[in-house]
Design a protein around this motif. Structure first.
Motif, PDB file in Angstrom:
ATOM      1  N   SER A 147      -4.973  64.155  17.434  1.00  0.00           N
ATOM      2  CA  SER A 147      -4.239  64.437  16.201  1.00  0.00           C
ATOM      3  C   SER A 147      -2.854  63.803  16.192  1.00  0.00           C
ATOM      4  N   SER A 148      -2.393  63.334  17.345  1.00  0.00           N
ATOM      5  CA  SER A 148      -1.079  62.673  17.380  1.00  0.00           C
ATOM      6  C   SER A 148      -1.110  61.319  16.683  1.00  0.00           C
ATOM      7  N   ILE A 149      -2.309  60.736  16.480  1.00  0.00           N
ATOM      8  CA  ILE A 149      -2.361  59.429  15.797  1.00  0.00           C
ATOM      9  C   ILE A 149      -1.990  59.553  14.331  1.00  0.00           C
ATOM     10  N   ILE A 150      -1.920  60.800  13.831  1.00  0.00           N
ATOM     11  CA  ILE A 150      -1.500  61.002  12.442  1.00  0.00           C
ATOM     12  C   ILE A 150      -0.027  60.623  12.275  1.00  0.00           C
ATOM     13  N   ALA A 151       0.743  60.724  13.373  1.00  0.00           N
ATOM     14  CA  ALA A 151       2.194  60.493  13.296  1.00  0.00           C
ATOM     15  C   ALA A 151       2.579  59.141  12.694  1.00  0.00           C
ATOM     16  N   PRO A 152       1.949  58.032  13.119  1.00  0.00           N
ATOM     17  CA  PRO A 152       2.358  56.747  12.551  1.00  0.00           C
ATOM     18  C   PRO A 152       1.790  56.475  11.158  1.00  0.00           C
ATOM     19  N   ILE A 153       1.027  57.424  10.606  1.00  0.00           N
ATOM     20  CA  ILE A 153       0.416  57.196   9.295  1.00  0.00           C
ATOM     21  C   ILE A 153       1.201  57.899   8.195  1.00  0.00           C
ATOM     22  N   ILE A 154       1.509  59.192   8.418  1.00  0.00           N
ATOM     23  CA  ILE A 154       2.272  59.945   7.424  1.00  0.00           C
ATOM     24  C   ILE A 154       3.741  59.534   7.511  1.00  0.00           C
ATOM     25  N   PRO A 155       4.392  59.253   6.364  1.00  0.00           N
ATOM     26  CA  PRO A 155       5.786  58.798   6.404  1.00  0.00           C
ATOM     27  C   PRO A 155       6.729  59.902   6.863  1.00  0.00           C
ATOM     28  N   PHE A 205      -3.538  46.050   4.021  1.00  0.00           N
ATOM     29  CA  PHE A 205      -3.742  45.463   5.346  1.00  0.00           C
ATOM     30  C   PHE A 205      -2.805  46.091   6.371  1.00  0.00           C
ATOM     31  N   GLY A 206      -1.580  46.382   5.944  1.00  0.00           N
ATOM     32  CA  GLY A 206      -0.611  46.985   6.852  1.00  0.00           C
ATOM     33  C   GLY A 206      -1.062  48.348   7.352  1.00  0.00           C
ATOM     34  N   VAL A 207      -1.603  49.164   6.440  1.00  0.00           N
ATOM     35  CA  VAL A 207      -2.089  50.487   6.843  1.00  0.00           C
ATOM     36  C   VAL A 207      -3.267  50.348   7.806  1.00  0.00           C
ATOM     37  N   ILE A 208      -4.163  49.403   7.515  1.00  0.00           N
ATOM     38  CA  ILE A 208      -5.345  49.196   8.372  1.00  0.00           C
ATOM     39  C   ILE A 208      -4.930  48.774   9.780  1.00  0.00           C
TER      40      ILE A 208
END
Length: 426
Positions: free
Chosen positions: A143-151, A357-360
């Protein structure tokens, strides 16, 4: 000479030399082997100019904000709020870990920092209430991978800087994918809880729920201010970081009264140290990218890729598969800095939205934190949670699989990523 340079590059990596130093060393070696002494004269200027970007100011500011929130008691109240709301369901503490990570993602913006902090907070508590230690560690890591996704997200800031893409648009584009990942992880936990009969906590009283809600409101001012401020055009993504720091100080000092001013120097030193690490990597990657451009590698890659396929969908699939391998071997930020200058010409040639592309690419490289042999998140959580590396890899594997499936959905349904930026006219 090019093949010799590549051989030296991999040799240095195998020797365990830090990636930032490898990038700088290999660039100098290349120029020397090819007799480009004049380019060496311009190298210091090139290194300095790589930091002349307003967007990079957000990195130390968001790092400082995370330090202030941890010391000011803001982080603890966010975790407690999540626990009061959903801790009483079967597998409740596992849900709390996911939801707390979603709250904290809008504060720390760093998966490694978040994984380290949550390992110390949640893993012992989950084990105490009956969860297996390896499962507690795996859900904390996943669940820590959510950190770089949510602003706000440091990796989005770096990508936006390298690709000249709107950082504000990237921030907004990360909202829906971050929520999707959170919901999917909750679904996986629910399924596993049904099979393994996870424990649950006692239901919180209405009085405790109300008390926790009131306590968390000042903490929620920070992510709300960042998002709303950017949406309304009150300030840029970089300026929002400074505003968030100010709010964190006010909340920590006057609302929770846990922020000790004597610890400010220590927090500043930590921020400077972490920022120096990232900026040093950016500097070295910039001159490495300069060398790649000198060799016309991006143009050659564009030509060779277009000779294979002109379909953006096939290209995105190939990129996802390649990045999954790269993420296993290189740190996400290092890989991002190296690959973005190489891949952006292809993105432009195939008319792929740079925000999409940046999000991917950012999600894909973040997944590298979960994957052996070099997944830094694995090493951090393994150490913090006192779980064997091999055991943690086995336990986190289902989350890796489901994460990649979600990534494919985000890749081939662009509106999931671009819905919010389009709605806001970004």
């Amino acid at each position: 000479m090019t093949f010799l340079t590549i051989a030296i590059f991999f040799l240095l990596l195998i020797m365990g030399i830090p990636i930032a130093m490898v990038l700088g060393i290999i660039t100098i070696i290349y120029f020397l082997l090819n007799g480009q002494i004049m380019l060496l004269d311009s190298t210091p200027l090139r290194m300095y100019s790589s930091l002349e970007n307003f967007g990079l100011l957000a990195i130390p500011l968001f790092m400082l904000m995370g330090e202030i929130m941890n010391e000011g008691g803001i982080t603890a109240r966010l975790v407690q709020f999540a626990r009061v709301l959903i801790g009483h369901y079967k597998g409740g503490l596992a849900y709390v870990t996911v939801v707390a990570n979603m709250f904290l993602a809008s504060i720390l913006g760093s998966a490694n920092a978040q994984a380290a902090m949550m390992s110390k907070v949640m893993v012992p508590q989950m084990e105490k209430e009956g969860y297996k230690r390896e499962f507690a560690a795996s859900i904390t890591l996943a669940s820590s991978i959510i950190a770089p996704i949510i602003p706000p997200s440091m990796i989005f800031i770096i990508y936006g800087t390298l690709s000249s893409t709107s950082i504000g648009a990237l921030f907004m584009a990360g909202i829906v994918p971050g929520i999707i990942y959170g919901l999917v992880f909750i679904g996986v936990i629910s399924f596993m809880g049904y099979k393994q009969n996870f424990p649950k906590s006692e239901r919180a009283s209405l009085k405790l729920i109300l008390k926790s809600t009131i306590q968390v409101l000042p903490a929620l001012l920070i992510p709300i201010t960042v998002v709303v401020g950017i949406l309304m055009g009150i300030f840029t993504a970089t300026e929002s970081a400074a505003v968030a720091c100010l709010i964190a100080i006010i909340v920590g000092l006057f609302f929770y009264r846990e922020l000790d001013l004597k610890k400010i120097p220590k927090m500043l030193i930590s921020t400077v140290t972490n920022t120096a690490t990232v900026t040093y990597l950016i500097i070295m990657a910039n001159i490495f990218g300069w060398m790649i451009a000198f060799e016309r590698i991006p143009q050659l890659l564009v030509d060779s890729m277009l000779s294979i396929t002109e379909s953006p969908w096939v290209f995105l699939l190939l990129v996802n598969l390649a990045l999954l391998v790269v993420g296993m071997l290189l740190d996400g930020i290092a890989a991002l800095i190296i690959l973005v200058p190489v891949l952006m010409p292809l993105v432009v040639a195939l008319n792929i939205d740079p925000v999409h592309f940046g999000v991917i690419i950012c999600i894909n490289l973040t997944l590298g934190l979960l994957t052996p042999p070099v997944g830094t998140g694995l090493f951090i959580v393994s150490s913090m949670a006192d779980v064997k590396f091999e055991t943690l890899v086995k336990s986190v594997f289902p989350f890796i699989v489901i994460s990649f499936i979600v990534l494919l959905f985000l890749t081939y349904i662009p509106d999931l990523v671009l819905f919010v930026p389009k709605m806001l006219g970004m």
